[in-house]
Design a protein around this motif. Structure first.
Motif, short mmCIF file in Angstrom:
data_model
loop_
_atom_site.label_atom_id
_atom_site.label_comp_id
_atom_site.label_asym_id
_atom_site.label_seq_id
_atom_site.Cartn_x
_atom_site.Cartn_y
_atom_site.Cartn_z
N GLU A 21 0.84 -1.21 0.00
CA GLU A 21 0.00 0.00 0.00
C GLU A 21 0.87 1.26 0.00
OE1 GLU A 21 -0.48 -2.43 2.32
OE2 GLU A 21 -2.28 -3.35 1.47
N LEU A 22 1.96 1.23 0.74
CA LEU A 22 2.85 2.39 0.76
C LEU A 22 3.65 2.50 -0.53
CD1 LEU A 22 4.20 2.33 4.41
CD2 LEU A 22 2.49 3.85 3.43
N ALA A 23 4.01 1.37 -1.12
CA ALA A 23 4.77 1.40 -2.36
C ALA A 23 3.93 1.97 -3.50
CB ALA A 23 5.24 -0.01 -2.72
N ASP A 24 2.62 1.78 -3.46
CA ASP A 24 1.74 2.32 -4.50
C ASP A 24 1.67 3.85 -4.44
OD1 ASP A 24 1.23 -0.21 -5.39
OD2 ASP A 24 -0.66 -0.43 -4.28
N LEU A 25 1.94 4.45 -3.30
CA LEU A 25 1.87 5.90 -3.17
C LEU A 25 2.97 6.61 -3.96
CD1 LEU A 25 1.02 6.31 0.60
CD2 LEU A 25 -0.50 6.60 -1.35
N ARG A 26 4.04 5.90 -4.29
CA ARG A 26 5.12 6.51 -5.07
C ARG A 26 4.69 6.79 -6.49
NH1 ARG A 26 10.03 2.57 -3.84
NH2 ARG A 26 8.31 1.14 -3.59
N GLU A 27 3.68 6.11 -6.98
CA GLU A 27 3.26 6.21 -8.38
C GLU A 27 2.22 7.30 -8.61
OE1 GLU A 27 4.90 4.45 -10.51
OE2 GLU A 27 5.98 3.47 -8.89
N VAL A 28 1.94 8.14 -7.62
CA VAL A 28 0.92 9.17 -7.76
C VAL A 28 1.51 10.39 -8.47
CG1 VAL A 28 -0.59 10.74 -6.47
CG2 VAL A 28 -0.28 8.39 -5.70
N ASP A 29 0.84 10.85 -9.53
CA ASP A 29 1.26 12.05 -10.24
C ASP A 29 0.53 13.25 -9.66
OD1 ASP A 29 2.93 10.70 -11.97
OD2 ASP A 29 1.29 10.24 -13.36
N PRO A 30 1.22 14.39 -9.53
CA PRO A 30 0.55 15.58 -9.02
C PRO A 30 -0.40 16.14 -10.08
CG PRO A 30 2.79 16.10 -9.60
CD PRO A 30 2.64 14.62 -9.74
N PRO A 31 -1.45 16.84 -9.65
CA PRO A 31 -2.37 17.43 -10.63
C PRO A 31 -1.64 18.44 -11.52
CG PRO A 31 -3.25 17.58 -8.40
CD PRO A 31 -1.86 17.08 -8.28
N ALA A 32 -2.05 18.53 -12.77
CA ALA A 32 -1.38 19.40 -13.74
C ALA A 32 -1.47 20.87 -13.35
CB ALA A 32 -1.98 19.18 -15.12
N ASN A 33 -2.63 21.30 -12.81
CA ASN A 33 -2.77 22.71 -12.46
C ASN A 33 -1.86 23.07 -11.28
OD1 ASN A 33 -4.15 21.37 -10.50
ND2 ASN A 33 -6.02 22.58 -10.64
N LEU A 34 -1.60 22.13 -10.39
CA LEU A 34 -0.68 22.39 -9.28
C LEU A 34 0.74 22.58 -9.79
CD1 LEU A 34 -0.05 22.49 -6.22
CD2 LEU A 34 0.31 20.03 -6.35
N VAL A 35 1.15 21.74 -10.74
CA VAL A 35 2.49 21.85 -11.31
C VAL A 35 2.63 23.17 -12.05
CG1 VAL A 35 4.09 20.85 -12.97
CG2 VAL A 35 2.78 19.36 -11.45
N ALA A 36 1.62 23.55 -12.82
CA ALA A 36 1.68 24.81 -13.58
C ALA A 36 1.74 26.01 -12.63
CB ALA A 36 0.47 24.92 -14.48
N ARG A 37 0.99 25.98 -11.53
CA ARG A 37 0.97 27.09 -10.59
C ARG A 37 2.33 27.24 -9.89
NH1 ARG A 37 -3.40 26.62 -6.13
NH2 ARG A 37 -3.58 24.85 -7.48
N VAL A 38 2.91 26.12 -9.49
CA VAL A 38 4.21 26.17 -8.81
C VAL A 38 5.29 26.64 -9.77
CG1 VAL A 38 5.98 24.75 -7.74
CG2 VAL A 38 3.60 24.45 -7.09
#
Length: 88
Positions: A21-38
């Motif tokens: 369950e913890l290993a699956d958390l590494r595969e999460v992509d951040p939302p595109a709008n969050l990346v663009a804002r940062v």
């Protein structure tokens, strides 16, 4: 004896396996709008306010040779003597 030597081989084998369950958390992509804002914030820094700009320290560097320093001291001394003589 160390704590690792006290454990049984089966216990060590279980502890060294990753939790799925913890290993699956590494595969999460951040939302595109969050990346663009940062990235926008990083590429376009905010302008400082007037107060921040006034409080910002700055450095003034004056490079004078010893000869120029002596000349400046003589000129200032002559100016003070001239001003002092005219005020009498």
């Amino acid at each position: 004896m160390s704590r690792a030597a006290e454990r049984s081989p089966a216990m060590v084998e279980i502890l060294e396996q990753p939790i799925s369950e913890l290993a699956d958390l590494r595969e999460v992509d951040p939302p595109a709008n969050l990346v663009a804002r940062v990235m926008t914030r990083l590429s376009e820094p905010r302008l400082p306010s007037l107060w921040q700009w006034l409080r910002h320290p700055f450095c003034i560097e004056i490079r004078l040779s010893p000869l120029a320093l002596i000349g400046l001291a003589l000129v200032l001394t002559a100016a003070f003597v001239l001003v002092g003589a005219t005020l009498r």
